[in-house]
Design an enzyme around this catalytic site. Structure first.
Site, short mmCIF file in Angstrom:
data_model
loop_
_atom_site.label_atom_id
_atom_site.label_comp_id
_atom_site.label_asym_id
_atom_site.label_seq_id
_atom_site.Cartn_x
_atom_site.Cartn_y
_atom_site.Cartn_z
CG MET A 144 -0.33 -0.02 2.56
SD MET A 144 0.11 1.60 3.29
CE MET A 144 -1.50 2.33 3.53
CE1 TYR A 145 3.64 1.49 4.37
CE2 TYR A 145 5.84 0.72 3.90
CZ TYR A 145 4.81 0.91 4.78
OH TYR A 145 4.95 0.51 6.09
CB SER A 146 3.83 5.13 -3.28
OG SER A 146 4.49 6.12 -2.52
CG LEU A 147 -2.15 3.85 -3.69
CD1 LEU A 147 -3.15 4.65 -4.51
CD2 LEU A 147 -2.88 2.90 -2.74
CE LYS B 56 5.21 -3.20 7.01
NZ LYS B 56 5.83 -2.47 5.93
#
Length: 326
Positions: free
Chosen positions: A58-61, A86
Site C-alpha cells: 500500500m505504500y504509494s499504492l 506487507k
C-alpha cells in the site's frame, strides 16, 4: 554494521532496517520522495551495510515496491539483501482487494513479487489484524505462500498480544508456518508494547522490528506544540499529530534533547540508541528523507547509554491509549 538473527531463524539482518514508505510517489503523500530522489538513500544504506529493507504493497499504492525492487536490483545481488513487504490494506475499491482472506493474499503476493521484480520475498507480513477473516484462513493461506516458495518467512504487525499468541498457538497446532517477527509501534513516547507484546516476543523467540522508532520524526526534536515543524512531513502528517504531541510526550522529548546536548549528538540518535539498548529489539525500521538523517541513524549504533541514561529518558513516561493497531 552489526548483524543479528531474525528471531530464532538463521536469517541475518542488519541492526537497522530501512523503511521504504518514504520512497515511491509524492502523489501519494507530499513528503514521499519520487524515484530519482529515493535511489541515493538506498545506495547509501547498502554502502553502510544495511541489508534489510521493509516496504508494503500500500505504500504509494505499489510504487514503493517498484522503486525498491529496481534499486536493489541495480545496486545489490538478490542473495545479499533481505526484502520485506506487507499485505492487508486496500489496493483498490473492490470488496476482495483488501484484508487477509485467502483470495486477497493469493493475489497480493503475486502482485508484490511482480512490482518488486523478484520471485520471492524474504519476509511477508500481515500489516494489521483482519477481524473479518478467521485467523485460521489467513494462517493456512500464508503457509501456502511459503510452501510455494514465494516467501521464506512470515511476520506480523501491530495487534494485541492475545491475538498474536492465538496465531502462534494455531500455527503450532496445525503445523503451519509460524510468524518469526513482530513489527510493532514502539518508541520512547509510546511504550505500551513493553507490557505484553515484547515480553511475549522474547519468550517465543520472535524478532521485534519496531516501526516509527522516532515517533514519525517527533523525537528528532524539531516539532512544536502547535503541530508545526521544520519539514513538510512535520506540518502535514496528521497521523503523527493524532498519535503524539501530549504534554508528557514533550516532557520526554525535553530529556532526549538535554541528553543529546550533553553527549554531543542529535536527539534522533539518542532516541534510536535508547531503542537499540532495549531487550528484545532486533532491528528498528528507520525512515530518512534527508541524507544526514540516514547517516545519523547509522552512527547511533555506536552510542552507548548507561542505565542512568536510560532511566533519565524513561522517567517522564505516562501510560497512553493503544495506538497504531488500525
Amino acid at each position: 554494521m552489526q548483524y543479528v538473527n531474525l528471531g530464532k531463524t538463521g536469517l541475518k539482518v542488519s541492526r537497522l532496517c530501512l523503511g521504504m514508505m518514504t520512497y515511491g510517489s509524492s502523489k501519494w503523500r507530499d513528503w514521499v520522495l519520487d524515484e530519482e530522489d529515493s535511489r541515493p538513500f538506498i545506495r547509501r544504506a547498502l554502502e553502510a551495510g544495511i541489508n534489510f529493507f521493509d516496504t508494503a504493497d500500500m505504500y504509494s499504492l505499489g510504487v514503493s515496491e517498484e522503486v525498491t525492487g529496481r534499486a536493489l536490483k541495480d545496486f545489490a545481488r538478490r542473495d545479499e539483501v533481505v526484502i520485506a513487504t506487507k499485505v492487508y490494506n486496500p489496493m483498490g475499491d473492490k470488496p476482495n482487494q483488501a484484508g487477509l482472506s485467502r483470495k486477497h493474499i493469493q493475489h497480493a503476493i503475486d502482485d508484490s513479487l511482480r512490482r518488486l521484480g523478484t520471485d520471492y520475498v524474504d519476509l511477508y507480513q500481515i500489516h494489521r489484524w483482519d477481524a473479518e477473516t478467521p485467523i485460521e484462513e489467513t494462517l493456512e493461506a500464508l503457509n501456502d505462500v511459503v510452501r510455494a516458495g514465494k516467501a521464506l518467512y512470515i511476520g506480523a504487525s501491530s495487534m494485541y498480544a492475545w491475538q498474536f499468541a492465538q496465531a502462534l498457538y494455531l500455527a503450532d497446532l496445525h503445523g503451519w508456518t509460524r510468524f518469526v517477527s513482530m513489527q510493532n509501534h514502539y518508541n520512547l513516547v509510546y511504550r505500551e508494547e513493553e507490557r505484553e507484546m515484547i515480553p511475549l516476543c522474547v519468550d517465543q523467540g520472535i524478532a521485534v522490528i519496531p516501526w516509527s522508532p522516532l515517533a514519525r520524526g517527533f523525537l528528532a526534536g524539531n516539532r512544536s506544540r502547535d503541530k508545526g515543524g521544520e519539514t513538510t512531513r512535520s506540518r502535514s502528517d496528521s497521523y503523527a499529530h493524532n498519535m503524539y504531541y501530549q504534554d508528557n510526550d514533550f516532557a520526554t522529548l525535553d530529556r532526549v534533547i538535554e541528553l543529546a546536548k550533553r553527549r554531543g549528538c542529535s536527539p534522533a540518535q539518542i532516541a534510536l540508541a535508547w531503542m537499540l539498548h532495549k531487550p528484545g529489539v532486533t532491528s528498528p525500521i528507520i525512515g530518512a528523507s534527508k541524507m544526514p538523517h540516514l547517516d545519523e541513524a547509522i552512527a547511533a549504533l555506536d552510542i552507548q547509554l548507561s542505565p542512568e541514561d536510560m532511566g533519565y529518558l524513561e522517567a517522564p513516561y505516562q501510560p497512553h491509549p493503544v495506538l497504531g493497531h488500525t
